[in-house]
Design an enzyme around this catalytic site. Structure first.
Site, PDB file in Angstrom:
ATOM      1  N   SER A  34      39.635  29.219  35.776  1.00 30.94           N
ATOM      2  CA  SER A  34      41.018  29.701  35.773  1.00 30.94           C
ATOM      3  C   SER A  34      41.926  28.737  35.013  1.00 30.94           C
ATOM      4  O   SER A  34      42.873  29.150  34.352  1.00 30.94           O
ATOM      5  CB  SER A  34      41.527  29.881  37.208  1.00 30.94           C
ATOM      6  OG  SER A  34      41.444  28.662  37.935  1.00 30.94           O
ATOM      7  N   GLY A  36      40.087  25.658  33.856  1.00 32.51           N
ATOM      8  CA  GLY A  36      39.077  24.833  33.201  1.00 32.51           C
ATOM      9  C   GLY A  36      38.610  25.424  31.887  1.00 32.51           C
ATOM     10  O   GLY A  36      38.937  26.562  31.531  1.00 32.51           O
ATOM     11  N   ALA A  74      38.183  20.720  42.568  1.00 35.67           N
ATOM     12  CA  ALA A  74      38.870  22.004  42.360  1.00 35.67           C
ATOM     13  C   ALA A  74      40.069  22.134  43.293  1.00 35.67           C
ATOM     14  O   ALA A  74      39.947  21.961  44.504  1.00 35.67           O
ATOM     15  CB  ALA A  74      37.895  23.150  42.601  1.00 35.67           C
ATOM     16  N   ALA A  75      41.244  22.424  42.717  1.00 37.89           N
ATOM     17  CA  ALA A  75      42.459  22.613  43.516  1.00 37.89           C
ATOM     18  C   ALA A  75      43.579  23.088  42.606  1.00 37.89           C
ATOM     19  O   ALA A  75      43.552  22.863  41.395  1.00 37.89           O
ATOM     20  CB  ALA A  75      42.883  21.313  44.193  1.00 37.89           C
ATOM     21  N   SER A 117      45.505  12.876  46.756  1.00 37.07           N
ATOM     22  CA  SER A 117      46.653  12.626  45.891  1.00 37.07           C
ATOM     23  C   SER A 117      47.633  11.688  46.573  1.00 37.07           C
ATOM     24  O   SER A 117      47.766  11.688  47.806  1.00 37.07           O
ATOM     25  CB  SER A 117      47.352  13.960  45.588  1.00 37.07           C
ATOM     26  OG  SER A 117      48.651  13.758  45.066  1.00 37.07           O
ATOM     27  N   TYR A 141      51.798  21.362  48.512  1.00 37.92           N
ATOM     28  CA  TYR A 141      50.665  20.744  47.812  1.00 37.92           C
ATOM     29  C   TYR A 141      50.238  19.463  48.520  1.00 37.92           C
ATOM     30  O   TYR A 141      49.060  19.267  48.842  1.00 37.92           O
ATOM     31  CB  TYR A 141      51.040  20.442  46.356  1.00 37.92           C
ATOM     32  CG  TYR A 141      50.039  19.539  45.671  1.00 37.92           C
ATOM     33  CD1 TYR A 141      48.759  19.999  45.380  1.00 37.92           C
ATOM     34  CD2 TYR A 141      50.359  18.219  45.353  1.00 37.92           C
ATOM     35  CE1 TYR A 141      47.820  19.161  44.772  1.00 37.92           C
ATOM     36  CE2 TYR A 141      49.439  17.386  44.749  1.00 37.92           C
ATOM     37  CZ  TYR A 141      48.170  17.862  44.467  1.00 37.92           C
ATOM     38  OH  TYR A 141      47.246  17.034  43.879  1.00 37.92           O
ATOM     39  N   LYS A 145      46.663  18.402  50.703  1.00 42.43           N
ATOM     40  CA  LYS A 145      45.822  17.241  50.427  1.00 42.43           C
ATOM     41  C   LYS A 145      45.625  16.388  51.680  1.00 42.43           C
ATOM     42  O   LYS A 145      44.525  15.904  51.961  1.00 42.43           O
ATOM     43  CB  LYS A 145      46.415  16.407  49.285  1.00 42.43           C
ATOM     44  CG  LYS A 145      46.281  17.065  47.921  1.00 42.43           C
ATOM     45  CD  LYS A 145      44.818  17.287  47.554  1.00 42.43           C
ATOM     46  CE  LYS A 145      44.618  17.857  46.182  1.00 42.43           C
ATOM     47  NZ  LYS A 145      43.198  18.087  45.862  1.00 42.43           N
ATOM     48  N   ASN A 170      49.588   8.550  39.309  1.00 40.89           N
ATOM     49  CA  ASN A 170      50.015   9.372  38.171  1.00 40.89           C
ATOM     50  C   ASN A 170      48.988   9.296  37.042  1.00 40.89           C
ATOM     51  O   ASN A 170      48.908   8.284  36.343  1.00 40.89           O
ATOM     52  CB  ASN A 170      51.389   8.917  37.680  1.00 40.89           C
ATOM     53  CG  ASN A 170      52.464   9.142  38.727  1.00 40.89           C
ATOM     54  OD1 ASN A 170      53.101  10.164  38.772  1.00 40.89           O
ATOM     55  ND2 ASN A 170      52.641   8.157  39.606  1.00 40.89           N
ATOM     56  N   ASP A 283      62.948  12.920  44.164  1.00 43.08           N
ATOM     57  CA  ASP A 283      62.286  11.869  43.382  1.00 43.08           C
ATOM     58  C   ASP A 283      62.530  10.504  44.043  1.00 43.08           C
ATOM     59  O   ASP A 283      63.664  10.019  44.060  1.00 43.08           O
ATOM     60  CB  ASP A 283      62.825  11.830  41.952  1.00 43.08           C
ATOM     61  CG  ASP A 283      62.073  12.752  41.017  1.00 43.08           C
ATOM     62  OD1 ASP A 283      61.006  13.250  41.409  1.00 43.08           O
ATOM     63  OD2 ASP A 283      62.560  12.974  39.891  1.00 43.08           O
TER      64      ASP A 283
END
Length: 321
Positions: A34, A36, A74-75, A117, A141, A145, A170, A283
């Site tokens: 999708s 990849g 995969a995520a 992450s 998200y 994780k 990052n 942020d």
């Protein structure tokens, strides 16, 4: 050992596949393509095209290839999209992980590595983020994780699997131009896009409590991410009782202004000075990893600096454009 890499045709997954193959490890990739691209895979790697949500398919792949360890990469990974589509993210990321774990248990796989992450931490108000820093994710998200880490640890404990969860900071750069990041969601490719269009790069706020007023982050070369996966995979083989949760970062902070200055120099667009616009909600001023624990546990340290990340990312960008 034979390793299954889910999401192995993606930006990070393909780097991990290349690193493991280069290290002499047999690799099979499961990817629905999708996001990849099969052309990213090293020669000789078998691609099984399908979804991590398809339990019988995943179990069949594990059994047919005699897989003894899984690297689950995969995520779905866009923070903003996860806010708009939380049900989709929980299904893809958490149900997908649960399905792969169930298949691994059924097939007798005893090693499981999970791509996590730094988003699990949220906005930590600390100088260096250690693995003991409280986790307060700020997006669906990040929640998927963190819940994924809990699930991996619980399944490992219950079913005798050696496990590791690796918290990426990052990610940037490319090990080869053809493996560059195809997305325009992170700072470096976003700046490339604006410079190529003749537009000034944007800085979202310059009044943070940092040395130059712009946000400070820990950037890590994707090739370093890949080498950390190989080191962790080998640790899971050597230590059947492993229960690891590790940051993958450089341990050094770089400001947004410094990144943009490096990009302008590397790309030859030094004439386009950045413009400062309003802060983005959510942020944090500074998020920098402590890389002490991964060094102690795996003997791993980051090898590449910001200049190498930007230069390789730019080569990847030009390869695609």
């Amino acid at each position: 050992m034979t390793w299954l890499i889910t999401g192995g045709a993606g930006y990070i997954g393909s780097h991990v596949a290349r690193e493991l193959v280069g290290g002499g490890e047999p690799v099979v990739v499961l990817d629905d393509l999708s996001t990849g691209d099969a052309s990213r895979l090293p020669e000789g790697v078998v691609l099984e095209r399908g979804s991590v949500l398809d339990g019988p398919f995943v179990e069949d792949v594990l059994r047919r290839h005699g897989v003894t360890g899984v690297l689950h990469i995969a995520a779905k990974k866009q923070v903003g999209e996860s806010v708009e589509r939380p049900l989709y993210y929980y299904r893809e990321n958490l149900d997908g992980l649960r399905t792969v774990l169930e298949a691994a248990v059924a097939a007798g796989v005893l090693r499981f590595l999970f791509s996590s992450s730094a988003s699990v931490y949220g906005m930590p108000d600390v100088d260096l983020v250690t693995e003991q820093t409280p986790c307060l994710p700020m997006s669906p998200y990040g929640e998927t994780k963190l819940a994924g880490e809990w699930l991996v640890a619980a399944a490992g404990q219950a079913h005798g699997m050696a496990t590791a969860s690796l918290r990426y900071f990052n990610v940037a750069g490319a090990a080869a131009p053809e493996l560059g990041d195809p997305g325009v969601f992170n700072l470096i490719p976003m700046v490339f896009e604006r410079l190529e269009a003749g537009q000034a790069p944007r800085i979202f706020g310059d009044d943070y409590p940092t040395p130059d007023g712009t946000c400070v982050r820990d950037y890590i070369h994707v090739a370093d991410i890949a080498s950390a996966h190989l080191a962790a995979a080998r640790r899971l083989v050597a230590d059947p009782q492993a229960r690891l949760v590790l940051n993958i970062g450089s341990g050094e902070g770089v400001s947004v202004a410094e990144v943009i200055d490096t990009i302008r120099r590397v790309t030859g667009h030094s004439d386009l000075a950045p413009e400062v616009v309003a802060r983005r909600a959510g942020d944090p001023a500074r998020v920098v990893a402590s890389a002490e624990l991964i060094g102690k546990e795996l003997g791993w340290t980051a090898r590449f600096d910001l200049e190498q990340m930007v230069t390789s990312a730019w080569e990847g960008w030009r390869h695609r454009h």
